[in-house]
Design an enzyme around this catalytic site. Structure first.
Site, PDB file in Angstrom:
ATOM      1  N   ALA A 219       1.101  -1.184   0.238  1.00 53.04           N
ATOM      2  CA  ALA A 219      -0.531   0.091  -0.034  1.00 53.04           C
ATOM      3  C   ALA A 219       0.605   1.224  -0.100  1.00 53.04           C
ATOM      4  O   ALA A 219       1.828   1.477  -0.100  1.00 53.04           O
ATOM      5  CB  ALA A 219      -0.969  -0.311   1.223  1.00 53.04           C
ATOM      6  N   ASN A 220       0.024   2.512   0.210  1.00 54.35           N
ATOM      7  CA  ASN A 220       1.250   3.958  -0.339  1.00 54.35           C
ATOM      8  C   ASN A 220       0.264   4.635   1.179  1.00 54.35           C
ATOM      9  O   ASN A 220      -0.927   3.730   2.248  1.00 54.35           O
ATOM     10  CB  ASN A 220       1.453   4.550  -1.156  1.00 54.35           C
ATOM     11  CG  ASN A 220      -0.353   4.518  -1.986  1.00 54.35           C
ATOM     12  OD1 ASN A 220      -0.778   5.483  -1.771  1.00 54.35           O
ATOM     13  ND2 ASN A 220       0.426   4.000  -3.376  1.00 54.35           N
ATOM     14  N   ARG A 221       1.123   6.177   1.438  1.00 55.65           N
ATOM     15  CA  ARG A 221       0.210   6.490   2.388  1.00 55.65           C
ATOM     16  C   ARG A 221      -0.919   7.582   1.976  1.00 55.65           C
ATOM     17  O   ARG A 221      -1.265   8.523   2.596  1.00 55.65           O
ATOM     18  CB  ARG A 221       1.362   7.357   2.992  1.00 55.65           C
ATOM     19  CG  ARG A 221       2.361   6.844   3.998  1.00 55.65           C
ATOM     20  CD  ARG A 221       3.425   7.711   4.833  1.00 55.65           C
ATOM     21  NE  ARG A 221       5.024   7.627   5.395  1.00 55.65           N
ATOM     22  CZ  ARG A 221       4.608   5.830   5.924  1.00 55.65           C
ATOM     23  NH1 ARG A 221       3.613   6.231   6.642  1.00 55.65           N
ATOM     24  NH2 ARG A 221       5.594   5.575   6.695  1.00 55.65           N
ATOM     25  N   SER A 222      -1.338   7.653   0.740  1.00 50.03           N
ATOM     26  CA  SER A 222      -2.600   8.468   0.093  1.00 50.03           C
ATOM     27  C   SER A 222      -3.697   7.540   1.142  1.00 50.03           C
ATOM     28  O   SER A 222      -4.227   7.240   1.392  1.00 50.03           O
ATOM     29  CB  SER A 222      -2.970   8.457  -1.139  1.00 50.03           C
ATOM     30  OG  SER A 222      -3.906   8.363  -1.578  1.00 50.03           O
ATOM     31  N   ALA A 285      -2.820   7.922  -5.591  1.00 46.94           N
ATOM     32  CA  ALA A 285      -1.803   7.026  -5.560  1.00 46.94           C
ATOM     33  C   ALA A 285      -1.564   6.075  -6.594  1.00 46.94           C
ATOM     34  O   ALA A 285      -1.162   5.035  -5.213  1.00 46.94           O
ATOM     35  CB  ALA A 285      -0.662   8.004  -4.352  1.00 46.94           C
TER      36      ALA A 285
END
Ligand code: CTP
Length: 410
Positions: A219-222, A285
């Site tokens: 995942a990412n922090r968006s 993102a």
């Protein structure tokens, strides 16, 4: 909470009908009274007995029911509630709603009602993307109906993947709660009229989750704050908005048609199905890579302590496929460039490579606090120039962008 609220739930005939049992349970837990109408199709999937056991009120199935109709029961049902929720809504029921047919109890009640109506479509992806269904979706929205979903994912009956899964019961319950908080019981909010009325705006938002195995993902922090704020600003400017959202904590913006997805592949498929659009704003993102082969079982630790060797493949670039679309490129294509170094140079490369008209470049180095935060500092690039925006709240960035789009399309 929905204490003292009264929801009339119309269940039509699709496999997702079984999820409406969970919806009833959730609504009752939050203090809401639920009365159910089942179409004959719905009764092929779940029984009135099961529904009635959960609603603890009579379940209505017949238009010409001798007892219920003594006081013109279908008119009363249409009026005595705070909201009507159609879940699942089949393609057939939506078509009937558009054309004002009233050949059974569900459609007669829908035609006779003047309270807010929330529709949760559920159907095969081909039926959903069929132009006939899409015309009906647009018509329902024009008539002031609210839509939630459908989501992207695997179909229960055929194993096919695509957009068509009914929104999850918790999502529908949240939507009911926010609509009932925002709407007065007897007035249906029409879509706002504004400079983008008549325009279709397609927006992506949030991260994507790329599974490694059944319990792990990349995942990412968006947070989805910026994309969701843009969707809300576009609705306020009168646009018909389709928001394709990755997994986020943000509530669905009221008035937007929201499709929830997990992976980049699902996001691309949902975006492609939502075309044509006048404007595409790709704020998600999207994960750049996914694991080459997802494990169907949880990967176990190696006895020798060796970590698993994951290999990756590149995900499709959604912005590039829209910006370079051979026949359905929106008139205006807007992307973002999240950078931690060489902001302008990298953003310029993305503008060209991805066929975008504008790139909103931002520095997402951890010290800026932009990723997940409430403010954003934008440099807007087009082929001709660079515009420097001051540091603004994400809501103000959204409004400024939508104003600029409205001025450009005018
Ligand atoms: N984007 C997309 N699909 C992808 C990757 C990115 O649609 N698979 C879009 C984003 O929504 C954004 C723009 O492309 O509008 C730029 O995203 P960004 O993450 O900054 O760039 P990448 O293409 O991922 O390039 P890099 O990782 O090299 O910075």
């Amino acid at each position: 909470m929905l204490t003292d609220k009264r929801v009339l739930l119309i269940i039509s005939g699709g496999i997702a009908a079984y999820k409406s049992l969970d919806l009833v349970r959730r609504l009752r837990q939050s203090g809401c009274t639920v009365t159910a109408i089942m179409t004959s199709g719905a009764q092929q999937f779940i029984t009135p007995l099961a529904v009635g056991a959960l609603t603890a009120t009579p379940v209505y199935t017949e238009l010409f029911d001798r007892e219920a109709e003594q006081d013109v029961g279908h008119i009363r049902l249409a009026r005595d509630h705070d909201m009507i929720v159609v879940a699942p809504a089949t393609a057939d029921l939506m078509a009937k709603m558009c054309h004002g047919l009233a050949d059974d109890l569900a459609t007669a009640v829908l035609l006779a009602s003047d309270i807010p109506i929330l529709v949760a479509p559920a159907m095969n992806p081909k039926m959903w993307s069929n132009p006939a269904t899409q015309r009906n979706v647009a018509c329902l929205k024009e008539d002031g109906k609210f839509l939630i979903g459908p989501n992207s994912g695997e179909m229960a009956e055929s194993g096919e993947s695509g957009v068509g899964r009914m929104a999850e019961p918790f999502e529908i319950a949240d939507a009911i709660e926010s609509h009932l908080a925002e709407t007065t019981p007897t007035v249906v909010d029409p879509l706002p009229v504004g400079p983008l009325s008549g325009r279709h705006i397609l927006i992506t938002s949030g991260p994507t989750h790329e599974p490694i195995d059944p319990v792990r993902y990349i995942a990412n922090r968006s947070s989805g704050k910026q994309g969701h704020a843009i969707a809300a600003a576009a609705v306020a400017a009168g646009a018909r908005v389709t928001l394709i959202s990755g997994p986020v904590e943000q509530p669905d913006p009221i008035g937007a048609s929201v499709i929830h997805v997990q992976t980049a592949a699902e996001m691309l498929s949902a975006v492609s199905s939502a075309l044509p659009a006048d404007v595409a704003i790709m704020a998600a993102a999207v994960a750049d890579w996914r694991v080459a082969s997802q494990d169907s079982n949880k990967i176990k630790k190696d006895a020798n302590g060796a970590p698993p060797a994951l290999s990756f493949v590149e995900n499709p670039d959604i912005l590039a496929s829209i910006g370079n679309h051979p026949d359905q490129r929106p008139a205006l294509v807007v992307g973002f460039a999240a950078e931690t170094q060489n902001l302008l140079e990298n953003a310029r490369g993305k503008l060209q490579r991805k066929g975008a008209d504008w790139i909103l470049a931002n520095d997402v180095s951890p010290e800026t606090g932009i990723m997940g935060g409430d403010t954003n500092t934008i440099r807007l690039l087009s082929a001709e120039k660079v515009e420097d925006w001051p540091s603004l709240s994400k809501d103000d960035v959204a409004r400024r962008l939508i104003d600029k789009i409205a001025a450009t399309l005018a």
